[in-house]
Design a protein around this motif. Structure first.
Motif, short mmCIF file in Angstrom:
data_model
loop_
_atom_site.label_atom_id
_atom_site.label_comp_id
_atom_site.label_asym_id
_atom_site.label_seq_id
_atom_site.Cartn_x
_atom_site.Cartn_y
_atom_site.Cartn_z
N ILE A 134 20.78 -37.12 -14.31
CA ILE A 134 20.90 -36.86 -12.87
C ILE A 134 22.12 -35.99 -12.58
N ILE A 135 23.25 -36.33 -13.17
CA ILE A 135 24.47 -35.55 -12.94
C ILE A 135 24.32 -34.13 -13.47
N ASP A 136 23.74 -33.99 -14.66
CA ASP A 136 23.56 -32.67 -15.26
C ASP A 136 22.60 -31.82 -14.41
N ALA A 137 21.54 -32.46 -13.91
CA ALA A 137 20.58 -31.74 -13.06
C ALA A 137 21.23 -31.34 -11.74
N ARG A 138 22.06 -32.21 -11.21
CA ARG A 138 22.76 -31.87 -9.96
C ARG A 138 23.68 -30.68 -10.15
N ASN A 139 24.41 -30.66 -11.26
CA ASN A 139 25.30 -29.53 -11.53
C ASN A 139 24.52 -28.23 -11.72
N SER A 140 23.28 -28.35 -12.18
CA SER A 140 22.42 -27.17 -12.36
C SER A 140 21.60 -26.85 -11.12
N LEU A 141 21.81 -27.63 -10.04
CA LEU A 141 21.07 -27.46 -8.78
C LEU A 141 19.57 -27.64 -8.98
N ARG A 142 19.20 -28.50 -9.93
CA ARG A 142 17.80 -28.83 -10.14
C ARG A 142 17.50 -30.16 -9.45
N MET A 143 17.30 -30.11 -8.13
CA MET A 143 17.07 -31.32 -7.38
C MET A 143 15.74 -31.98 -7.73
N ASP A 144 14.78 -31.19 -8.23
CA ASP A 144 13.52 -31.79 -8.66
C ASP A 144 13.74 -32.70 -9.86
N GLN A 145 14.65 -32.29 -10.77
CA GLN A 145 14.97 -33.15 -11.90
C GLN A 145 15.80 -34.36 -11.47
N VAL A 146 16.65 -34.18 -10.46
CA VAL A 146 17.41 -35.31 -9.92
C VAL A 146 16.46 -36.37 -9.38
N MET A 147 15.51 -35.93 -8.55
CA MET A 147 14.53 -36.86 -8.00
C MET A 147 13.65 -37.45 -9.10
N GLY A 148 13.31 -36.63 -10.10
CA GLY A 148 12.52 -37.13 -11.21
C GLY A 148 13.25 -38.23 -11.97
N GLY A 149 14.55 -38.02 -12.20
CA GLY A 149 15.33 -39.05 -12.86
C GLY A 149 15.38 -40.33 -12.04
N MET A 150 15.49 -40.20 -10.73
CA MET A 150 15.50 -41.37 -9.87
C MET A 150 14.16 -42.12 -9.94
N VAL A 151 13.07 -41.36 -9.98
CA VAL A 151 11.75 -41.98 -10.08
C VAL A 151 11.61 -42.75 -11.39
N VAL A 152 12.05 -42.16 -12.48
CA VAL A 152 11.95 -42.81 -13.79
C VAL A 152 12.80 -44.08 -13.81
N ILE A 153 13.99 -44.00 -13.23
CA ILE A 153 14.87 -45.17 -13.17
C ILE A 153 14.18 -46.30 -12.40
N GLY A 154 13.55 -45.96 -11.28
CA GLY A 154 12.86 -46.98 -10.49
C GLY A 154 11.69 -47.58 -11.24
N ILE A 155 10.92 -46.75 -11.93
CA ILE A 155 9.76 -47.25 -12.67
C ILE A 155 10.18 -48.18 -13.80
N ILE A 156 11.21 -47.77 -14.54
CA ILE A 156 11.68 -48.61 -15.64
C ILE A 156 12.28 -49.91 -15.10
N GLY A 157 13.03 -49.83 -14.01
CA GLY A 157 13.57 -51.04 -13.40
C GLY A 157 12.47 -51.99 -12.97
N LEU A 158 11.40 -51.45 -12.41
CA LEU A 158 10.26 -52.28 -12.01
C LEU A 158 9.61 -52.93 -13.22
N GLY A 159 9.48 -52.14 -14.30
CA GLY A 159 8.89 -52.69 -15.52
C GLY A 159 9.75 -53.79 -16.14
N LEU A 160 11.06 -53.60 -16.14
CA LEU A 160 11.95 -54.63 -16.68
C LEU A 160 11.88 -55.91 -15.86
N ASP A 161 11.82 -55.77 -14.54
CA ASP A 161 11.72 -56.94 -13.68
C ASP A 161 10.39 -57.66 -13.91
N TYR A 162 9.31 -56.89 -14.05
CA TYR A 162 8.00 -57.49 -14.30
C TYR A 162 8.00 -58.23 -15.63
#
Length: 261
Positions: free
Chosen positions: A215-243
């Protein structure tokens, strides 16, 4: 068997969350395009999906996911393996709680992220400081949870155990641990979520890989699509761990308190 599987997946409690997520994604896409929002401000889901595909094809996404899960696994299990035995011991030792509880309660509210400068100074850059931060994030909440659950065991259980001559190791394995297990599992679930939260923040500072670093590397590269993608993956994995950890709550040895109500 196929009919049973279809029936399970068509239940409202499974269908409605999926429909809700689909509606939110469609609304997100429509809002960005309808109001011509700049992708640098809020990329649409289609662009985020393309970024995730790009990261997946290059192998970067898989590498970073493994790196984050590796650190969480080590830090989490080291903390649990330490906190549960100590908590079981202090839970039955009032004098020990009186001695150590002030220290525990002093250290527990300190954010693990506040330890980042010391973690880097002591352990350098890499996996070790991140694992150390995960350990701190999990250890104290888990310790307090286990101590409280053991201290709250009904005296009746302990007296009955004494009447049957249970002492030492057998007392812990036959009475104390089963009685405290429902609260311990709840603590495991809560601290696992905390561990996943902290590792992402730690990777933004202390390491050069992982989803937080992505996320930080994508932000520094102004790749906000990758920033949001990283956030989505974090949420999905967090949901899977909780399940995954919620599966422990369905064990008979954990559900016995609920079955008594």
């Amino acid at each position: 068997m196929m009919k049973d599987a279809i029936r399970r997946w068509t239940q409202p409690d499974r269908v409605l969350p999926i429909l809700t997520i689909a509606v939110l994604i469609a609304l997100w896409e429509w809002t960005v395009r309808e109001f011509a929002i700049s992708p640098n401000m809020l990329p649409p889901p289609s662009q985020v999906a393309a970024a995730l595909w790009e990261l997946s094809v290059s192998g970067v996404l898989f590498h970073y996911i493994i790196a984050s899960l590796f650190r969480v696994t080590w830090g989490y299990f080291l903390a649990v393996a330490t906190a549960i035995p100590i908590g079981l011991f202090l839970g039955l030792w009032p004098l020990g709680r009186a001695i150590f509880n002030p220290i525990i309660q002093f250290l527990r509210p300190i954010s693990p992220l506040a330890w980042i400068p010391l973690a880097i100074l002591w352990l350098g850059i890499g996996d070790r400081p991140a694992i150390f931060l995960i350990f701190l994030a999990v250890f104290f909440p888990m310790l307090v949870s286990v101590m409280g659950s053991v201290a709250g065991i009904k005296v009746t259980y302990l007296r009955i155990a004494q009447n049957f001559g249970l002492k030492g190791y057998r007392l812990y394995t036959k009475v104390i641990l089963p009685a405290a297990l429902p609260e311990i599992v709840t603590g495991l679930r809560i601290t696992l979520g905390t561990a996943w939260l902290v590792i992402v923040a730690a990777e933004m500072i202390a390491v050069k890989s992982g989803l937080g670093y992505l996320i930080i590397d994508a932000r520094n590269s102004l790749r906000m699509d990758q920033v949001m993608g990283g956030m989505v993956v974090i949420g999905i994995i967090g949901l899977g761990l909780d399940y995954m950890i919620r599966g422990l709550e369905n064990l008979p040895s954990v559900r016995w308190k609920q079955m008594r109500k």
